[in-house]
Design a protein around this motif. Sequence first.
Motif, PDB file in Angstrom:
ATOM      1  N   PRO A   3     160.974  46.153  52.804  1.00 32.16           N
ATOM      2  CA  PRO A   3     161.508  45.293  53.470  1.00 32.16           C
ATOM      3  C   PRO A   3     161.258  43.860  52.887  1.00 32.16           C
ATOM      4  CG  PRO A   3     159.772  46.394  54.885  1.00 32.16           C
ATOM      5  CD  PRO A   3     159.745  46.837  53.245  1.00 32.16           C
ATOM      6  N   GLN A   4     162.422  43.045  53.146  1.00 29.07           N
ATOM      7  CA  GLN A   4     162.346  41.804  52.518  1.00 29.07           C
ATOM      8  C   GLN A   4     161.900  40.675  53.389  1.00 29.07           C
ATOM      9  OE1 GLN A   4     163.010  41.317  49.009  1.00 29.07           O
ATOM     10  NE2 GLN A   4     162.854  43.593  49.270  1.00 29.07           N
ATOM     11  N   LEU A   5     162.165  40.569  54.631  1.00 33.54           N
ATOM     12  CA  LEU A   5     162.290  39.493  55.861  1.00 33.54           C
ATOM     13  C   LEU A   5     162.106  39.754  56.996  1.00 33.54           C
ATOM     14  CD1 LEU A   5     162.808  36.362  56.000  1.00 33.54           C
ATOM     15  CD2 LEU A   5     164.943  37.011  56.546  1.00 33.54           C
ATOM     16  N   VAL A   6     160.985  39.390  57.639  1.00 35.86           N
ATOM     17  CA  VAL A   6     160.480  39.682  59.122  1.00 35.86           C
ATOM     18  C   VAL A   6     161.072  38.559  59.958  1.00 35.86           C
ATOM     19  CG1 VAL A   6     158.698  40.112  60.806  1.00 35.86           C
ATOM     20  CG2 VAL A   6     158.646  41.164  58.461  1.00 35.86           C
ATOM     21  N   ARG A  19     161.551  30.432  66.517  1.00 37.66           N
ATOM     22  CA  ARG A  19     162.119  31.363  65.553  1.00 37.66           C
ATOM     23  C   ARG A  19     161.478  31.260  64.451  1.00 37.66           C
ATOM     24  NH1 ARG A  19     168.361  32.558  65.230  1.00 37.66           N
ATOM     25  NH2 ARG A  19     167.950  33.432  67.163  1.00 37.66           N
ATOM     26  N   LEU A  20     160.615  32.581  63.813  1.00 40.88           N
ATOM     27  CA  LEU A  20     160.294  32.208  62.467  1.00 40.88           C
ATOM     28  C   LEU A  20     160.485  33.381  61.507  1.00 40.88           C
ATOM     29  CD1 LEU A  20     156.456  32.371  64.001  1.00 40.88           C
ATOM     30  CD2 LEU A  20     157.660  30.528  63.153  1.00 40.88           C
ATOM     31  N   TRP A  21     160.864  33.043  60.284  1.00 40.77           N
ATOM     32  CA  TRP A  21     161.431  33.862  59.267  1.00 40.77           C
ATOM     33  C   TRP A  21     160.043  34.100  58.344  1.00 40.77           C
ATOM     34  CZ3 TRP A  21     164.533  29.995  61.012  1.00 40.77           C
ATOM     35  CH2 TRP A  21     165.618  30.259  61.722  1.00 40.77           C
ATOM     36  N   VAL A  22     159.495  35.138  58.198  1.00 36.81           N
ATOM     37  CA  VAL A  22     158.508  35.580  57.034  1.00 36.81           C
ATOM     38  C   VAL A  22     159.252  36.328  55.971  1.00 36.81           C
ATOM     39  CG1 VAL A  22     156.206  36.426  57.105  1.00 36.81           C
ATOM     40  CG2 VAL A  22     156.990  35.247  59.309  1.00 36.81           C
ATOM     41  N   ALA A  27     153.893  37.196  51.546  1.00 35.38           N
ATOM     42  CA  ALA A  27     152.923  37.449  52.496  1.00 35.38           C
ATOM     43  C   ALA A  27     152.093  38.471  51.848  1.00 35.38           C
ATOM     44  CB  ALA A  27     153.533  37.760  53.684  1.00 35.38           C
ATOM     45  N   VAL A  28     152.348  39.587  51.221  1.00 33.11           N
ATOM     46  CA  VAL A  28     151.960  40.511  51.025  1.00 33.11           C
ATOM     47  C   VAL A  28     150.963  39.764  49.498  1.00 33.11           C
ATOM     48  CG1 VAL A  28     151.911  42.675  49.331  1.00 33.11           C
ATOM     49  CG2 VAL A  28     153.326  42.361  51.509  1.00 33.11           C
ATOM     50  N   LEU A  29     151.500  38.984  48.718  1.00 26.97           N
ATOM     51  CA  LEU A  29     150.774  38.571  47.643  1.00 26.97           C
ATOM     52  C   LEU A  29     149.612  37.625  48.065  1.00 26.97           C
ATOM     53  CD1 LEU A  29     153.890  37.543  45.180  1.00 26.97           C
ATOM     54  CD2 LEU A  29     152.381  39.472  45.060  1.00 26.97           C
ATOM     55  N   SER A  32     147.041  40.102  49.184  1.00 22.89           N
ATOM     56  CA  SER A  32     146.630  41.187  48.362  1.00 22.89           C
ATOM     57  C   SER A  32     145.243  41.651  48.398  1.00 22.89           C
ATOM     58  CB  SER A  32     147.172  40.763  46.935  1.00 22.89           C
ATOM     59  OG  SER A  32     146.519  39.871  46.471  1.00 22.89           O
ATOM     60  N   PRO A  33     144.133  40.562  48.295  1.00 21.40           N
ATOM     61  CA  PRO A  33     142.896  41.511  48.492  1.00 21.40           C
ATOM     62  C   PRO A  33     142.666  42.042  49.649  1.00 21.40           C
ATOM     63  CG  PRO A  33     142.929  38.965  48.025  1.00 21.40           C
ATOM     64  CD  PRO A  33     144.250  39.206  48.549  1.00 21.40           C
ATOM     65  N   LEU A  34     143.393  41.850  50.819  1.00 21.34           N
ATOM     66  CA  LEU A  34     143.151  42.921  52.116  1.00 21.34           C
ATOM     67  C   LEU A  34     143.805  43.984  51.716  1.00 21.34           C
ATOM     68  CD1 LEU A  34     143.535  40.177  55.058  1.00 21.34           C
ATOM     69  CD2 LEU A  34     141.492  41.356  54.187  1.00 21.34           C
ATOM     70  N   VAL A  35     145.103  43.977  51.231  1.00 23.85           N
ATOM     71  CA  VAL A  35     145.699  45.002  50.928  1.00 23.85           C
ATOM     72  C   VAL A  35     144.845  46.117  49.798  1.00 23.85           C
ATOM     73  CG1 VAL A  35     147.668  46.120  49.454  1.00 23.85           C
ATOM     74  CG2 VAL A  35     147.987  44.038  51.031  1.00 23.85           C
ATOM     75  N   ALA A  36     144.196  45.611  48.681  1.00 26.36           N
ATOM     76  CA  ALA A  36     143.639  46.237  48.210  1.00 26.36           C
ATOM     77  C   ALA A  36     142.292  46.970  48.745  1.00 26.36           C
ATOM     78  CB  ALA A  36     142.885  45.520  46.829  1.00 26.36           C
TER      79      ALA A  36
END
Length: 86
Positions: A3-6, A19-22, A27-29, A32-36
């Motif tokens: 996915p590219q945009l939420v 309206r918010l565009w994320v 956001a993943v970058l 990234s510490p939490l993703v790891a």
Amino acid sequence: MMPQLVTVRVQCPDRRPIRLWVPVLPAVLLLSPLVALAALGGVVACVIYSIDVVRAFNTARRIVCALPGTRVDIAQSRTAVLVTIR
């Protein structure tokens, strides 16, 4: 494809819609510490429950790649939230 945009839209009858565009990649970058840590926790859980780690992560990748096109509508009383993943 990842996915590219939420897009998140919140509507209240007595206020202007918000309206918010994320963008997903920044956001993943940032997270990234939490993703790891989540990936490490996933590996530990797979080892504890005797699940093939490669198959589990491949399944998670397939689920994330299937997210574009998902639309979630939530309404409670007069407030509505619309989340669209593109």
